[in-house]
Design an enzyme around this catalytic site. Structure first.
Site, PDB file in Angstrom:
ATOM      1  N   GLU A 193       0.856  -1.197   0.000  1.00 15.80           N
ATOM      2  CA  GLU A 193       0.000   0.000   0.000  1.00 15.80           C
ATOM      3  C   GLU A 193       0.901   1.259   0.000  1.00 15.80           C
ATOM      4  O   GLU A 193       1.923   1.288   0.697  1.00 15.80           O
ATOM      5  CB  GLU A 193      -0.840  -0.049   1.280  1.00 15.80           C
ATOM      6  CG  GLU A 193      -1.793   1.100   1.508  1.00 15.80           C
ATOM      7  CD  GLU A 193      -2.550   0.939   2.849  1.00 15.80           C
ATOM      8  OE1 GLU A 193      -2.142   0.090   3.691  1.00 15.80           O
ATOM      9  OE2 GLU A 193      -3.542   1.660   3.054  1.00 15.80           O
ATOM     10  N   LYS A 200      -9.728   1.993  -2.043  1.00 15.06           N
ATOM     11  CA  LYS A 200      -9.962   1.345  -0.736  1.00 15.06           C
ATOM     12  C   LYS A 200     -11.357   1.691  -0.206  1.00 15.06           C
ATOM     13  O   LYS A 200     -11.707   2.871  -0.089  1.00 15.06           O
ATOM     14  CB  LYS A 200      -8.883   1.802   0.227  1.00 15.06           C
ATOM     15  CG  LYS A 200      -8.852   1.105   1.576  1.00 15.06           C
ATOM     16  CD  LYS A 200      -7.599   1.566   2.351  1.00 15.06           C
ATOM     17  CE  LYS A 200      -7.405   0.834   3.663  1.00 15.06           C
ATOM     18  NZ  LYS A 200      -6.163   1.244   4.345  1.00 15.06           N
ATOM     19  N   CYS A 260      -5.234  -3.328   2.302  1.00 13.58           N
ATOM     20  CA  CYS A 260      -4.968  -3.405   3.745  1.00 13.58           C
ATOM     21  C   CYS A 260      -6.210  -3.702   4.588  1.00 13.58           C
ATOM     22  O   CYS A 260      -6.706  -4.815   4.576  1.00 13.58           O
ATOM     23  CB  CYS A 260      -4.241  -2.143   4.193  1.00 13.58           C
ATOM     24  SG  CYS A 260      -3.269  -2.433   5.692  1.00 13.58           S
TER      25      CYS A 260
HETATM   26  C1  ACM Z   1      -4.205  -0.025   6.998  1.00 10.02           C
HETATM   27  O1  ACM Z   1      -5.310  -0.132   6.483  1.00 10.02           O
HETATM   28  N1  ACM Z   1      -3.183   0.548   6.381  1.00 10.02           N
HETATM   29  C2  ACM Z   1      -3.956  -0.588   8.341  1.00 10.02           C
END
Ligand code: ACM
Length: 261
Positions: A38, A108, A140
């Site tokens: 990420e 995301k 993530c």
């Molecule tokens: C995250 O979503 N970077 C913990």
């Protein structure tokens, strides 16, 4: 199909240095698909929207151009995290890039902690075929929401690509095994390591990137604190078999008539 990840320790705000490291490592990799962490070019621990705007880039943009150039020489597809700017918004995105350039962008959908101060949530899931294999993307914290991986699996994903900057030890190393098992898919979690400090706050990233098989088994797990480019050969067809016994199928046995969503 040869799939893998590159685990490393990006330097916060050092866009050119991080791009250089990606270019150096990925140029000679022999793989069909490589997943990067990420936000591997900007770094993760952003404090303000203004700071995020300085580090953001569009798609296509400088990072996707570099990966496209490598892909057109090697044939490798990449899934990279990216701090994306589009239409006046900032997104914590994952971008699939091949020889033709960016193929798809996933934004995301479950924002973690202070990300809520400056990122806009994505609203879509999608699957994309590369080399005859369907892949899906999550970023993530999305791992903690079983509906996200399930949605991709129902859409036909055989490999879930998961750029990460995990800060809660051991949780995603567990959940991603369960997500792979309950959906019978391959999972590539590419997690950074190292730490970033702002004032009196420090994020420590947990490394231990991993590739998981559709039976939940660990194909490979990286060390917690070192660079690792790891590539392995998998049989993507294994992710099309959803039977658990001759009586049970992980999709057909679902009770959508009584679940609460
Ligand atoms: C995250 O979503 N970077 C913990």
């Amino acid at each position: 199909m040869k799939i893998g990840y590159f685990q490393f320790n990006p330097r916060f705000g050092e866009l050119e240095e991080n791009r250089k490291q990606l270019k150096k490592t990925l140029t000679n990799a022999d793989a069909d698909l490589i997943v990067l962490p990420e936000l591997p070019v900007s770094g993760y621990f952003i404090s303000t929207r203004e700071e995020a705007e300085i580090l953001a880039e569009p798609v296509p943009g400088p990072t996707t151009d570099i990966l496209k150039a490598i892909s057109s020489q090697t044939g490798t597809y990449f899934v990279t995290g990216l701090l994306e700017t589009a239409n006046g918004n900032l997104y914590n995105s994952a971008v699939l890039i091949g020889p033709e350039g960016p193929v798809s962008t996933y934004r995301k959908t479950h924002l973690f902690y202070e990300e809520k101060n400056f990122f806009t949530k994505g609203n879509n899931y999608g699957t994309f075929e590369i080399k005859g294999v369907k892949i899906g993307m999550l970023v993530c914290f999305d791992h903690l929401f079983p509906e996200a991986a399930r949605t991709l699996a129902i859409m036909g994903a055989q490999i879930i690509c998961h750029p990460s900057n995990l800060v809660l030890p051991e949780i995603a190393q567990l959940t991603t095994r369960v997500r792979a098992l309950e959906n019978r898919v391959f999972w590539v979690m590419s997690n950074r390591y190292g730490s970033e400090t702002k004032g009196d706050k420090t994020h420590r990233y947990t490394g231990e990137s991993q590739i998981i098989a559709p039976n939940g088994g660990i194909v490979h797990r990286a060390p917690p604190e070192s660079d690792e480019l790891y590539i392995t050969d998998i049989e993507p067809k294994d992710a099309l078999e959803k039977d658990i016994t001759e009586f049970n199928n992980v999709f057909e046995d679902r009770r959508t008539d009584i679940y609460k969503m």
